[in-house]
Design a protein around this motif. Sequence first.
Motif, PDB file in Angstrom:
ATOM      1  N   LEU A  69       0.848  -1.206   0.000  1.00 38.44           N
ATOM      2  CA  LEU A  69       0.000   0.000   0.000  1.00 38.44           C
ATOM      3  C   LEU A  69       0.875   1.244   0.000  1.00 38.44           C
ATOM      4  O   LEU A  69       0.670   2.162  -0.804  1.00 38.44           O
ATOM      5  N   GLN A  70       1.851   1.268   0.892  1.00 35.28           N
ATOM      6  CA  GLN A  70       2.725   2.430   0.971  1.00 35.28           C
ATOM      7  C   GLN A  70       3.547   2.608  -0.299  1.00 35.28           C
ATOM      8  O   GLN A  70       3.828   3.737  -0.719  1.00 35.28           O
ATOM      9  N   ILE A  71       3.923   1.484  -0.927  1.00 36.04           N
ATOM     10  CA  ILE A  71       4.694   1.568  -2.175  1.00 36.04           C
ATOM     11  C   ILE A  71       3.871   2.247  -3.264  1.00 36.04           C
ATOM     12  O   ILE A  71       4.344   3.182  -3.930  1.00 36.04           O
ATOM     13  N   LEU A  72       2.631   1.793  -3.456  1.00 29.98           N
ATOM     14  CA  LEU A  72       1.786   2.353  -4.505  1.00 29.98           C
ATOM     15  C   LEU A  72       1.372   3.784  -4.181  1.00 29.98           C
ATOM     16  O   LEU A  72       1.429   4.673  -5.047  1.00 29.98           O
ATOM     17  N   MET A  73       0.962   4.030  -2.940  1.00 32.60           N
ATOM     18  CA  MET A  73       0.552   5.376  -2.562  1.00 32.60           C
ATOM     19  C   MET A  73       1.729   6.337  -2.641  1.00 32.60           C
ATOM     20  O   MET A  73       1.594   7.464  -3.127  1.00 32.60           O
ATOM     21  N   GLY A  74       2.907   5.885  -2.185  1.00 28.33           N
ATOM     22  CA  GLY A  74       4.084   6.729  -2.253  1.00 28.33           C
ATOM     23  C   GLY A  74       4.480   7.060  -3.678  1.00 28.33           C
ATOM     24  O   GLY A  74       4.935   8.167  -3.973  1.00 28.33           O
ATOM     25  N   PHE A  75       4.292   6.093  -4.574  1.00 28.58           N
ATOM     26  CA  PHE A  75       4.608   6.330  -5.986  1.00 28.58           C
ATOM     27  C   PHE A  75       3.698   7.424  -6.543  1.00 28.58           C
ATOM     28  O   PHE A  75       4.156   8.334  -7.243  1.00 28.58           O
ATOM     29  N   PHE A  76       2.406   7.344  -6.218  1.00 30.22           N
ATOM     30  CA  PHE A  76       1.447   8.360  -6.680  1.00 30.22           C
ATOM     31  C   PHE A  76       1.787   9.732  -6.103  1.00 30.22           C
ATOM     32  O   PHE A  76       1.743  10.751  -6.801  1.00 30.22           O
ATOM     33  N   GLN A  80       3.070  13.341  -7.821  1.00 30.14           N
ATOM     34  CA  GLN A  80       2.214  14.509  -7.590  1.00 30.14           C
ATOM     35  C   GLN A  80       0.998  14.495  -8.511  1.00 30.14           C
ATOM     36  O   GLN A  80       0.690  15.469  -9.200  1.00 30.14           O
ATOM     37  N   GLY A  81       0.328  13.335  -8.496  1.00 24.63           N
ATOM     38  CA  GLY A  81      -0.868  13.197  -9.334  1.00 24.63           C
ATOM     39  C   GLY A  81      -0.517  13.269 -10.802  1.00 24.63           C
ATOM     40  O   GLY A  81       0.370  12.557 -11.285  1.00 24.63           O
ATOM     41  N   ARG A  82      -1.172  14.146 -11.510  1.00 22.54           N
ATOM     42  CA  ARG A  82      -0.985  14.266 -12.958  1.00 22.54           C
ATOM     43  C   ARG A  82       0.256  15.044 -13.365  1.00 22.54           C
ATOM     44  O   ARG A  82       0.528  15.194 -14.559  1.00 22.54           O
ATOM     45  N   LEU A  83       1.035  15.527 -12.391  1.00 19.83           N
ATOM     46  CA  LEU A  83       2.118  16.453 -12.712  1.00 19.83           C
ATOM     47  C   LEU A  83       3.289  15.796 -13.427  1.00 19.83           C
ATOM     48  O   LEU A  83       3.749  16.274 -14.473  1.00 19.83           O
ATOM     49  N   ASN A  84       3.815  14.715 -12.878  1.00 18.42           N
ATOM     50  CA  ASN A  84       5.072  14.153 -13.370  1.00 18.42           C
ATOM     51  C   ASN A  84       4.883  12.845 -14.138  1.00 18.42           C
ATOM     52  O   ASN A  84       3.868  12.166 -13.988  1.00 18.42           O
ATOM     53  N   THR A  85       5.880  12.500 -14.925  1.00 14.97           N
ATOM     54  CA  THR A  85       5.811  11.307 -15.759  1.00 14.97           C
ATOM     55  C   THR A  85       6.481  10.114 -15.087  1.00 14.97           C
ATOM     56  O   THR A  85       7.299  10.265 -14.179  1.00 14.97           O
ATOM     57  N   PHE A  86       6.115   8.930 -15.557  1.00 16.32           N
ATOM     58  CA  PHE A  86       6.728   7.690 -15.091  1.00 16.32           C
ATOM     59  C   PHE A  86       6.681   6.678 -16.223  1.00 16.32           C
ATOM     60  O   PHE A  86       6.016   6.893 -17.251  1.00 16.32           O
ATOM     61  N   LEU A  87       7.383   5.564 -16.038  1.00 15.52           N
ATOM     62  CA  LEU A  87       7.391   4.498 -17.034  1.00 15.52           C
ATOM     63  C   LEU A  87       6.511   3.349 -16.567  1.00 15.52           C
ATOM     64  O   LEU A  87       6.555   2.951 -15.407  1.00 15.52           O
ATOM     65  N   PHE A 175      -0.471   9.995 -14.658  1.00 18.64           N
ATOM     66  CA  PHE A 175      -1.759   9.634 -14.083  1.00 18.64           C
ATOM     67  C   PHE A 175      -2.840  10.528 -14.674  1.00 18.64           C
ATOM     68  O   PHE A 175      -2.602  11.692 -15.022  1.00 18.64           O
ATOM     69  N   LEU A 176      -4.052   9.988 -14.786  1.00 13.85           N
ATOM     70  CA  LEU A 176      -5.172  10.748 -15.343  1.00 13.85           C
ATOM     71  C   LEU A 176      -5.873  11.602 -14.297  1.00 13.85           C
ATOM     72  O   LEU A 176      -6.655  12.487 -14.642  1.00 13.85           O
ATOM     73  N   ASP A 177      -5.623  11.330 -13.013  1.00  9.34           N
ATOM     74  CA  ASP A 177      -6.298  12.069 -11.947  1.00  9.34           C
ATOM     75  C   ASP A 177      -5.296  12.606 -10.943  1.00  9.34           C
ATOM     76  O   ASP A 177      -4.174  12.091 -10.816  1.00  9.34           O
ATOM     77  N   ASN A 192      -7.470  -1.124  -4.387  1.00  7.47           N
ATOM     78  CA  ASN A 192      -7.682   0.036  -5.244  1.00  7.47           C
ATOM     79  C   ASN A 192      -8.233  -0.493  -6.555  1.00  7.47           C
ATOM     80  O   ASN A 192      -7.538  -1.183  -7.293  1.00  7.47           O
ATOM     81  N   LYS A 193      -9.472  -0.190  -6.826  1.00  9.79           N
ATOM     82  CA  LYS A 193     -10.170  -0.784  -7.967  1.00  9.79           C
ATOM     83  C   LYS A 193      -9.929  -0.061  -9.287  1.00  9.79           C
ATOM     84  O   LYS A 193     -10.353  -0.546 -10.336  1.00  9.79           O
ATOM     85  N   SER A 194      -9.259   1.084  -9.248  1.00  7.47           N
ATOM     86  CA  SER A 194      -9.080   1.802 -10.506  1.00  7.47           C
ATOM     87  C   SER A 194      -7.881   2.742 -10.433  1.00  7.47           C
ATOM     88  O   SER A 194      -7.951   3.808  -9.823  1.00  7.47           O
ATOM     89  N   VAL A 195      -6.779   2.315 -11.048  1.00  7.68           N
ATOM     90  CA  VAL A 195      -5.597   3.163 -11.194  1.00  7.68           C
ATOM     91  C   VAL A 195      -5.462   3.475 -12.677  1.00  7.68           C
ATOM     92  O   VAL A 195      -5.183   2.593 -13.484  1.00  7.68           O
ATOM     93  N   LYS A 196      -5.683   4.737 -13.039  1.00  8.07           N
ATOM     94  CA  LYS A 196      -5.727   5.129 -14.449  1.00  8.07           C
ATOM     95  C   LYS A 196      -4.567   6.030 -14.808  1.00  8.07           C
ATOM     96  O   LYS A 196      -4.227   6.953 -14.064  1.00  8.07           O
ATOM     97  N   PHE A 197      -3.962   5.755 -15.963  1.00 13.08           N
ATOM     98  CA  PHE A 197      -2.911   6.624 -16.486  1.00 13.08           C
ATOM     99  C   PHE A 197      -2.888   6.539 -18.001  1.00 13.08           C
ATOM    100  O   PHE A 197      -3.507   5.641 -18.601  1.00 13.08           O
ATOM    101  N   ARG A 198      -2.180   7.474 -18.607  1.00 11.86           N
ATOM    102  CA  ARG A 198      -2.189   7.591 -20.068  1.00 11.86           C
ATOM    103  C   ARG A 198      -0.788   7.854 -20.573  1.00 11.86           C
ATOM    104  O   ARG A 198      -0.015   8.598 -19.959  1.00 11.86           O
TER     105      ARG A 198
END
Length: 201
Positions: A69-76, A80-87, A175-177, A192-198
Amino acid sequence: MTTPPTFPALPGQGWSVHKKPVFSTRVASHVSGREVRAGLYAHALYEFELTFNGLDSSGEFAGLQAQSLQILMGFFLTAQGRLNTFLYVDPTDSAATGQFIGTGDGSTTTFTLGRAIGGYFEPVSYVTAIFGVTVNGAPASNYSFTAPNTITFAGAPIAGQAVAWTGTYAFQCRFLDDQMDFEEITSGAWQNKSVKFRSIR
């Protein structure tokens, strides 16, 4: 160019997974009923949606990876939400083997690395490793790589010679949100039922 962080692979990820190619087409209608269409994207962008059925916050659920949980939440939070990019490494779409990328003409030195899907070819978003480049079937070493997805030869391949590559790649995404919903389903276990990114270009 600094390599963006990679989205974590966690054992609690479940089904289903959504992957949606997206184009953008401008349509102008005429009084006659005819239409003029213009494509705004040279290649598709991809929207992803992942589901995490189990995330551990306490270390009690070893099969879910301690503190996932902390890994995924910390990654988000780091993104900073939609601000930065990731692979994002798509397990079904992350490697090319002997992929043709162009034909030499005696003057072109720079080639964009890509992959074919069905009968469609497009540049890959972000190359993570190159295992080999060939020119006319022979291994080449006189090239340099520039992130995210191009190689430049010291000398242009001869006209008619096929250029191909083998390696791995990821999708560069945002991230989309600006918010993410985590639900505790029992003590120490979350979902977490919905992790969305583009993907981006």
